[in-house]
Motif scaffolding. Structure first.
Motif, PDB file in Angstrom:
ATOM      1  N   ILE A 231       0.966  -1.254  -0.158  1.00 27.26           N
ATOM      2  CA  ILE A 231       0.189  -0.023  -0.021  1.00 27.26           C
ATOM      3  C   ILE A 231       0.974   1.324  -0.274  1.00 27.26           C
ATOM      4  O   ILE A 231       0.425   2.844  -0.983  1.00 27.26           O
ATOM      5  CB  ILE A 231      -1.120   0.586   1.112  1.00 27.26           C
ATOM      6  CG1 ILE A 231      -2.360  -1.667   1.574  1.00 27.26           C
ATOM      7  CG2 ILE A 231      -1.672   1.099   1.514  1.00 27.26           C
ATOM      8  CD1 ILE A 231      -2.623  -1.008   2.762  1.00 27.26           C
ATOM      9  N   LEU A 232       1.903   0.988   0.808  1.00 21.43           N
ATOM     10  CA  LEU A 232       2.955   2.007   0.845  1.00 21.43           C
ATOM     11  C   LEU A 232       3.561   2.754  -0.765  1.00 21.43           C
ATOM     12  O   LEU A 232       4.360   1.876  -1.151  1.00 21.43           O
ATOM     13  CB  LEU A 232       3.630   2.438   2.146  1.00 21.43           C
ATOM     14  CG  LEU A 232       3.329   2.034   3.355  1.00 21.43           C
ATOM     15  CD1 LEU A 232       4.822   1.266   4.244  1.00 21.43           C
ATOM     16  CD2 LEU A 232       2.571   3.634   3.881  1.00 21.43           C
ATOM     17  N   ARG A 259      -2.202  12.614  -1.182  1.00 23.22           N
ATOM     18  CA  ARG A 259      -2.551  10.994  -0.742  1.00 23.22           C
ATOM     19  C   ARG A 259      -2.655  10.677   0.513  1.00 23.22           C
ATOM     20  O   ARG A 259      -3.075   9.086   0.789  1.00 23.22           O
ATOM     21  CB  ARG A 259      -1.982   9.737  -0.948  1.00 23.22           C
ATOM     22  CG  ARG A 259      -2.071  10.076  -2.767  1.00 23.22           C
ATOM     23  CD  ARG A 259      -1.092   8.913  -3.740  1.00 23.22           C
ATOM     24  NE  ARG A 259      -2.199   8.122  -3.224  1.00 23.22           N
ATOM     25  CZ  ARG A 259      -2.072   6.346  -3.778  1.00 23.22           C
ATOM     26  NH1 ARG A 259      -0.586   6.043  -3.320  1.00 23.22           N
ATOM     27  NH2 ARG A 259      -2.530   5.339  -3.026  1.00 23.22           N
ATOM     28  N   PHE A 260      -2.593  11.249   1.583  1.00 22.10           N
ATOM     29  CA  PHE A 260      -2.906  10.931   3.320  1.00 22.10           C
ATOM     30  C   PHE A 260      -3.793  10.563   3.639  1.00 22.10           C
ATOM     31  O   PHE A 260      -3.406   9.079   4.185  1.00 22.10           O
ATOM     32  CB  PHE A 260      -2.574  12.320   3.927  1.00 22.10           C
ATOM     33  CG  PHE A 260      -2.723  11.946   5.408  1.00 22.10           C
ATOM     34  CD1 PHE A 260      -0.843  11.458   5.790  1.00 22.10           C
ATOM     35  CD2 PHE A 260      -3.552  12.647   5.829  1.00 22.10           C
ATOM     36  CE1 PHE A 260      -1.496  11.429   7.392  1.00 22.10           C
ATOM     37  CE2 PHE A 260      -3.373  12.412   7.981  1.00 22.10           C
ATOM     38  CZ  PHE A 260      -2.671  11.754   7.902  1.00 22.10           C
ATOM     39  N   TRP A 261      -5.400  10.762   3.108  1.00 25.49           N
ATOM     40  CA  TRP A 261      -6.846  10.214   3.450  1.00 25.49           C
ATOM     41  C   TRP A 261      -6.521   8.570   3.303  1.00 25.49           C
ATOM     42  O   TRP A 261      -6.796   7.312   3.926  1.00 25.49           O
ATOM     43  CB  TRP A 261      -6.892  10.924   3.858  1.00 25.49           C
ATOM     44  CG  TRP A 261      -7.151  12.425   4.811  1.00 25.49           C
ATOM     45  CD1 TRP A 261      -7.021  13.166   4.939  1.00 25.49           C
ATOM     46  CD2 TRP A 261      -6.824  11.877   6.412  1.00 25.49           C
ATOM     47  NE1 TRP A 261      -6.655  14.358   5.679  1.00 25.49           N
ATOM     48  CE2 TRP A 261      -6.831  13.524   6.755  1.00 25.49           C
ATOM     49  CE3 TRP A 261      -7.037  11.320   7.306  1.00 25.49           C
ATOM     50  CZ2 TRP A 261      -6.642  13.793   8.553  1.00 25.49           C
ATOM     51  CZ3 TRP A 261      -7.484  11.497   8.816  1.00 25.49           C
ATOM     52  CH2 TRP A 261      -7.147  12.648   9.407  1.00 25.49           C
ATOM     53  N   GLU A 262      -6.807   8.464   2.163  1.00 33.64           N
ATOM     54  CA  GLU A 262      -6.761   8.013   1.147  1.00 33.64           C
ATOM     55  C   GLU A 262      -5.758   6.805   1.933  1.00 33.64           C
ATOM     56  O   GLU A 262      -6.323   5.525   1.738  1.00 33.64           O
ATOM     57  CB  GLU A 262      -6.085   8.526  -0.477  1.00 33.64           C
ATOM     58  CG  GLU A 262      -6.795   7.183  -1.272  1.00 33.64           C
ATOM     59  CD  GLU A 262      -6.485   7.246  -2.994  1.00 33.64           C
ATOM     60  OE1 GLU A 262      -5.429   6.125  -3.148  1.00 33.64           O
ATOM     61  OE2 GLU A 262      -5.872   8.356  -3.198  1.00 33.64           O
ATOM     62  N   VAL A 263      -4.193   6.497   2.200  1.00 31.03           N
ATOM     63  CA  VAL A 263      -3.438   5.825   1.987  1.00 31.03           C
ATOM     64  C   VAL A 263      -3.938   5.157   3.784  1.00 31.03           C
ATOM     65  O   VAL A 263      -3.868   4.340   3.968  1.00 31.03           O
ATOM     66  CB  VAL A 263      -2.213   5.729   1.697  1.00 31.03           C
ATOM     67  CG1 VAL A 263      -0.996   5.456   2.085  1.00 31.03           C
ATOM     68  CG2 VAL A 263      -1.879   6.377   0.437  1.00 31.03           C
ATOM     69  N   ILE A 264      -4.297   6.334   4.621  1.00 37.67           N
ATOM     70  CA  ILE A 264      -4.270   5.692   5.885  1.00 37.67           C
ATOM     71  C   ILE A 264      -5.533   5.179   6.375  1.00 37.67           C
ATOM     72  O   ILE A 264      -5.500   3.811   7.008  1.00 37.67           O
ATOM     73  CB  ILE A 264      -4.468   7.166   6.365  1.00 37.67           C
ATOM     74  CG1 ILE A 264      -2.747   7.885   7.031  1.00 37.67           C
ATOM     75  CG2 ILE A 264      -5.321   7.193   7.605  1.00 37.67           C
ATOM     76  CD1 ILE A 264      -1.843   7.519   7.356  1.00 37.67           C
ATOM     77  N   GLU A 266      -5.906   2.831   4.331  1.00 39.97           N
ATOM     78  CA  GLU A 266      -5.670   1.321   3.619  1.00 39.97           C
ATOM     79  C   GLU A 266      -4.627   1.039   4.028  1.00 39.97           C
ATOM     80  O   GLU A 266      -5.561  -0.103   4.706  1.00 39.97           O
ATOM     81  CB  GLU A 266      -5.274   1.722   2.298  1.00 39.97           C
ATOM     82  CG  GLU A 266      -5.732   2.008   0.349  1.00 39.97           C
ATOM     83  CD  GLU A 266      -5.818   2.431  -0.214  1.00 39.97           C
ATOM     84  OE1 GLU A 266      -4.758   1.165  -0.804  1.00 39.97           O
ATOM     85  OE2 GLU A 266      -5.705   2.763  -0.918  1.00 39.97           O
ATOM     86  N   LEU A 267      -4.193   1.048   5.181  1.00 38.98           N
ATOM     87  CA  LEU A 267      -3.488   1.097   6.370  1.00 38.98           C
ATOM     88  C   LEU A 267      -3.630   0.307   6.823  1.00 38.98           C
ATOM     89  O   LEU A 267      -3.533  -0.970   7.711  1.00 38.98           O
ATOM     90  CB  LEU A 267      -2.178   1.957   6.613  1.00 38.98           C
ATOM     91  CG  LEU A 267      -0.921   2.329   5.739  1.00 38.98           C
ATOM     92  CD1 LEU A 267      -0.321   3.626   5.972  1.00 38.98           C
ATOM     93  CD2 LEU A 267      -0.505   1.308   4.757  1.00 38.98           C
ATOM     94  N   LYS A 268      -5.327   1.105   7.946  1.00 36.32           N
ATOM     95  CA  LYS A 268      -6.056   0.116   9.210  1.00 36.32           C
ATOM     96  C   LYS A 268      -6.360  -0.414   9.002  1.00 36.32           C
ATOM     97  O   LYS A 268      -6.493  -1.713   8.989  1.00 36.32           O
ATOM     98  CB  LYS A 268      -7.184   1.562   9.256  1.00 36.32           C
ATOM     99  CG  LYS A 268      -6.136   3.089   9.921  1.00 36.32           C
ATOM    100  CD  LYS A 268      -7.179   4.182  10.128  1.00 36.32           C
ATOM    101  CE  LYS A 268      -8.207   3.638  11.894  1.00 36.32           C
ATOM    102  NZ  LYS A 268      -9.170   4.179  12.157  1.00 36.32           N
ATOM    103  N   GLN A 269      -7.333  -0.497   7.223  1.00 35.66           N
ATOM    104  CA  GLN A 269      -7.896  -1.969   6.554  1.00 35.66           C
ATOM    105  C   GLN A 269      -7.203  -3.429   6.403  1.00 35.66           C
ATOM    106  O   GLN A 269      -7.807  -4.177   6.784  1.00 35.66           O
ATOM    107  CB  GLN A 269      -8.636  -1.717   5.775  1.00 35.66           C
ATOM    108  CG  GLN A 269      -9.065  -0.381   5.776  1.00 35.66           C
ATOM    109  CD  GLN A 269     -10.114  -0.683   5.106  1.00 35.66           C
ATOM    110  OE1 GLN A 269      -9.863  -0.738   3.255  1.00 35.66           O
ATOM    111  NE2 GLN A 269     -10.812   0.244   4.633  1.00 35.66           N
ATOM    112  N   ALA A 270      -5.845  -2.652   6.724  1.00 36.53           N
ATOM    113  CA  ALA A 270      -4.632  -3.688   5.835  1.00 36.53           C
ATOM    114  C   ALA A 270      -4.129  -4.216   7.540  1.00 36.53           C
ATOM    115  O   ALA A 270      -3.478  -5.869   8.088  1.00 36.53           O
ATOM    116  CB  ALA A 270      -3.575  -3.024   5.146  1.00 36.53           C
ATOM    117  N   GLY A 271      -4.286  -4.079   8.328  1.00 31.48           N
ATOM    118  CA  GLY A 271      -3.992  -4.386  10.007  1.00 31.48           C
ATOM    119  C   GLY A 271      -3.090  -2.863  10.608  1.00 31.48           C
ATOM    120  O   GLY A 271      -2.343  -3.226  11.481  1.00 31.48           O
TER     121      GLY A 271
END
Length: 285
Positions: A231-232, A259-264, A266-271
């Protein structure tokens, strides 16, 4: 070694941002009151604090080597100068404006009207392009007052927030061009001074890249590292550091501000957990 001579607006809209850029690039100088020329303490550079409207001519003539100046002014003055870098600050528009009670927002309204402006060349080129015939009245300052005193039907001026137009009973109708601060140079720069300019540009780009990025740290279960790494949007690959708690690691990387909030999300959903965001002062790629 010769110093690179840079012109900066001595007051007004561009001054503070220009000085901040120099300081962010690690260039320090004694900015004593009323000084028009100062030498940098730690970089081969002389800073000339000049009237904004004079800078394009000094730059073309080689009195200064480079300048931080508004793109709109360069287009108006039409000097033989090269733009080497857009700087991303002091953004504005050059726009046509009319009294608030005018119902039309169309360029056709200006047909056979009087326009007050400090940008006659820019306005005339735009009018010619749109087949509009109008009488241009050149004013060096306080353009907004012209319709109120009967000097013109409308105006053309730089617009940032639009508050000055509003206070003078005007509204923005047509945007002629968009502008921002740029770094421009004399076309006949010596090789020695070009080398200094290249070093300065390297610093500018490092500062600019840092402003558009954030440093990100997070704790991730080891079985989720590959998913999070996918994701990063990193430069090469993220840094992974084992935590004291078994089965967990800390991942460090860089993320683009836009892209800050979009990536954040995704990261939370990934664990990812305990996500920490840190501003970056400089970023050398």
């Amino acid at each position: 070694m010769s110093n690179l001579k840079i012109a900066v607006q001595k007051s007004g809209r561009l001054f503070e941002d220009s000085v901040k850029l120099l300081k962010d690039c690690g260039i320090s100088y004694n900015d004593g009151r009323d000084q028009l020329k100062v030498e940098a303490d730690n970089f081969p550079m002389e800073i000339f604090l000049l009237r904004n409207s004079d800078i394009p001519q000094y730059l073309e003539d080689g009195v200064v080597d480079v300048a931080i100046i508004g793109e709109n002014l360069l287009l108006e003055k039409q000097k033989k100068i090269d733009v080497v870098e857009k700087l991303g600050f002091s953004k504005c528009r050059v726009s046509l404006a009319v009294p608030k009670d005018v119902e039309s927002d169309d360029i056709e309204w200006f047909q056979n009207k009087k326009i007050a402006t400090s940008y006659p060349i820019t306005v005339q080129k735009f009018l010619d392009k749109n087949n509009i015939k109008a009488d241009i009245h050149v004013i060096s300052g306080s353009v907004e007052i012209a319709p109120n005193i009967g000097l013109a039907d409308g105006i053309c001026d730089i617009v940032s927030s639009g508050s000055t137009l509003f206070k003078n009973g005007l509204k923005e109708t047509v945007t002629i061009l968009k502008s921002e601060a740029v770094l421009a140079k004399n076309q006949n720069l010596s090789e020695e001074k070009q080398q200094i300019l290249d070093k300065f540009l390297f610093r500018i780009r490092s500062v600019s890249t840092a402003k558009k990025s954030k440093y990100i740290l997070m704790n991730v279960p080891n079985e989720k590292i590959s998913e999070v790494a996918e994701i990063l949007p990193v430069l090469k690959s993220p840094t992974v550091i084992p935590l004291a708690e078994d089965g967990w690691s800390s991942i460090h990387s860089v993320i683009e501000e836009k892209r800050f909030w979009e990536v954040i999300d995704e990261l939370k959903q990934a664990g990812a957990q305990d996500i920490l965001i840190i501003p970056i002062d400089k970023m050398v790629i």
